[in-house]
Design a protein around this motif. Structure first.
Motif, mmCIF file in Angstrom:
data_model
loop_
_atom_site.group_PDB
_atom_site.id
_atom_site.type_symbol
_atom_site.label_atom_id
_atom_site.label_comp_id
_atom_site.label_asym_id
_atom_site.label_seq_id
_atom_site.Cartn_x
_atom_site.Cartn_y
_atom_site.Cartn_z
ATOM 1 N N VAL A 1 0.835 -1.198 0.000
ATOM 2 C CA VAL A 1 0.000 0.000 0.000
ATOM 3 C C VAL A 1 0.872 1.251 0.000
ATOM 4 O O VAL A 1 0.597 2.217 -0.717
ATOM 5 C CB VAL A 1 -0.964 -0.006 1.215
ATOM 6 N N ALA A 2 1.941 1.260 0.783
ATOM 7 C CA ALA A 2 2.839 2.421 0.826
ATOM 8 C C ALA A 2 3.505 2.640 -0.537
ATOM 9 O O ALA A 2 3.611 3.776 -1.014
ATOM 10 C CB ALA A 2 3.900 2.232 1.914
ATOM 11 N N ILE A 3 3.940 1.571 -1.175
ATOM 12 C CA ILE A 3 4.562 1.696 -2.493
ATOM 13 C C ILE A 3 3.533 2.190 -3.510
ATOM 14 O O ILE A 3 3.821 3.074 -4.320
ATOM 15 C CB ILE A 3 5.178 0.356 -2.933
ATOM 16 N N GLY A 4 2.338 1.642 -3.481
ATOM 17 C CA GLY A 4 1.285 2.081 -4.388
ATOM 18 C C GLY A 4 0.922 3.534 -4.188
ATOM 19 O O GLY A 4 0.702 4.274 -5.148
ATOM 20 N N TYR A 5 0.878 3.968 -2.938
ATOM 21 C CA TYR A 5 0.566 5.370 -2.649
ATOM 22 C C TYR A 5 1.637 6.281 -3.237
ATOM 23 O O TYR A 5 1.333 7.295 -3.842
ATOM 24 C CB TYR A 5 0.458 5.578 -1.143
ATOM 25 N N ARG A 6 2.882 5.900 -3.059
ATOM 26 C CA ARG A 6 3.971 6.726 -3.585
ATOM 27 C C ARG A 6 3.945 6.793 -5.110
ATOM 28 O O ARG A 6 4.250 7.819 -5.700
ATOM 29 C CB ARG A 6 5.330 6.167 -3.145
ATOM 30 N N LEU A 7 3.610 5.674 -5.750
ATOM 31 C CA LEU A 7 3.624 5.635 -7.204
ATOM 32 C C LEU A 7 2.430 6.356 -7.822
ATOM 33 O O LEU A 7 2.557 7.005 -8.856
ATOM 34 C CB LEU A 7 3.630 4.186 -7.688
ATOM 35 N N PHE A 8 1.277 6.246 -7.195
ATOM 36 C CA PHE A 8 0.061 6.710 -7.840
ATOM 37 C C PHE A 8 -0.596 7.915 -7.188
ATOM 38 O O PHE A 8 -1.722 8.247 -7.536
ATOM 39 C CB PHE A 8 -0.951 5.568 -7.908
ATOM 40 N N ARG A 9 0.054 8.555 -6.239
ATOM 41 C CA ARG A 9 -0.572 9.740 -5.652
ATOM 42 C C ARG A 9 -0.649 10.836 -6.704
ATOM 43 O O ARG A 9 0.214 10.956 -7.565
ATOM 44 C CB ARG A 9 0.165 10.211 -4.409
ATOM 45 N N THR A 10 -1.682 11.615 -6.631
ATOM 46 C CA THR A 10 -1.919 12.595 -7.688
ATOM 47 C C THR A 10 -1.468 13.968 -7.230
ATOM 48 O O THR A 10 -2.151 14.646 -6.484
ATOM 49 C CB THR A 10 -3.404 12.635 -8.057
ATOM 50 N N GLU A 11 -0.321 14.364 -7.695
ATOM 51 C CA GLU A 11 0.160 15.717 -7.459
ATOM 52 C C GLU A 11 -0.113 16.579 -8.679
ATOM 53 O O GLU A 11 0.218 17.739 -8.711
ATOM 54 C CB GLU A 11 1.674 15.717 -7.186
ATOM 55 N N GLY A 12 -0.687 15.996 -9.671
ATOM 56 C CA GLY A 12 -0.878 16.707 -10.926
ATOM 57 C C GLY A 12 0.339 16.486 -11.791
ATOM 58 O O GLY A 12 1.440 16.252 -11.308
ATOM 59 N N SER A 13 0.142 16.546 -13.064
ATOM 60 C CA SER A 13 1.269 16.340 -13.955
ATOM 61 C C SER A 13 2.098 17.623 -14.028
ATOM 62 O O SER A 13 1.594 18.723 -13.859
ATOM 63 C CB SER A 13 0.775 15.951 -15.344
ATOM 64 N N VAL A 14 3.355 17.442 -14.290
ATOM 65 C CA VAL A 14 4.255 18.581 -14.396
ATOM 66 C C VAL A 14 4.083 19.189 -15.782
ATOM 67 O O VAL A 14 4.229 18.507 -16.793
ATOM 68 C CB VAL A 14 5.714 18.146 -14.167
ATOM 69 N N VAL A 15 3.746 20.458 -15.808
ATOM 70 C CA VAL A 15 3.537 21.150 -17.069
ATOM 71 C C VAL A 15 4.738 22.055 -17.316
ATOM 72 O O VAL A 15 5.119 22.847 -16.458
ATOM 73 C CB VAL A 15 2.237 21.981 -17.019
ATOM 74 N N ALA A 16 5.310 21.926 -18.493
ATOM 75 C CA ALA A 16 6.436 22.789 -18.842
ATOM 76 C C ALA A 16 5.906 24.192 -19.139
ATOM 77 O O ALA A 16 4.983 24.358 -19.930
ATOM 78 C CB ALA A 16 7.161 22.234 -20.057
ATOM 79 N N THR A 17 6.462 25.175 -18.457
ATOM 80 C CA THR A 17 6.007 26.547 -18.653
ATOM 81 C C THR A 17 7.176 27.410 -19.091
ATOM 82 O O THR A 17 8.309 27.234 -18.647
ATOM 83 C CB THR A 17 5.417 27.128 -17.357
ATOM 84 N N ASP A 18 6.882 28.328 -19.964
ATOM 85 C CA ASP A 18 7.859 29.329 -20.380
ATOM 86 C C ASP A 18 7.423 30.654 -19.786
ATOM 87 O O ASP A 18 6.310 31.110 -20.034
ATOM 88 C CB ASP A 18 7.923 29.446 -21.906
ATOM 89 N N THR A 19 8.284 31.237 -18.968
ATOM 90 C CA THR A 19 7.950 32.487 -18.306
ATOM 91 C C THR A 19 9.079 33.480 -18.528
ATOM 92 O O THR A 19 10.255 33.129 -18.458
ATOM 93 C CB THR A 19 7.769 32.259 -16.792
#
Length: 110
Positions: A40-58
Motif C-alpha cells: 500500500v505504501a509503495i502504491g501510494y507513492r507511485l500513484f498519488r496525484t500531485e498533478g502532472s508537471v507542465v512545462a512553462t515558459d515564463t
C-alpha cells in the motif's frame, strides 16, 4: 512393505500442537499484514496525484541595469538574487508554476 503407524498423540501433545498451530496462524497473518502495508505504501507513492508537471515558459522583466547574482532552490521555491544599481534584491518564485511568490529589497541607510 511395512508401514509405520504414528501413535495417537497424548492430550499434552495435542494441546501443544494446537498452540503451535495458533502461533503459526498469528505469525502468518502478521506477515501478510506487513506485506500488505508495504505494498500500500509503495502504491501510494507511485500513484498519488500531485498533478502532472507542465512545462512553462515564463519571462520575468528585470529593472534596468539589474543583473542576476545568484539562484537557488529552497523547498518548493526558486530564489533569485539580483543586484539592482548597488542594492540587493531577492525575488522568489513558485518552483512548479514559476509565478512570483515574493520580493525582498535591501537598501543602505542614508
Amino acid at each position: 512393505m511395512t508401514e509405520t503407524v504414528a501413535p495417537e498423540p497424548t492430550q499434552e501433545q495435542a494441546a501443544l500442537f494446537a498452540r503451535v498451530r495458533r502461533m503459526m496462524l498469528i505469525a502468518g497473518l502478521t506477515t501478510a499484514l506487513a506485506v500488505a502495508a508495504v505494498l500500500v505504501a509503495i502504491g501510494y507513492r507511485l500513484f498519488r496525484t500531485e498533478g502532472s508537471v507542465v512545462a512553462t515558459d515564463t519571462t520575468s522583466i528585470l529593472p534596468k541595469g539589474a543583473r542576476i547574482v545568484a539562484t537557488a532552490v529552497a523547498g518548493d521555491r526558486l530564489v533569485v538574487t539580483l543586484d539592482v544599481g548597488g542594492a540587493t534584491e531577492i525575488r522568489t518564485f513558485d518552483a512548479h508554476t514559476l509565478k512570483p511568490a515574493g520580493r525582498l529589497k535591501f537598501v543602505s541607510e542614508p
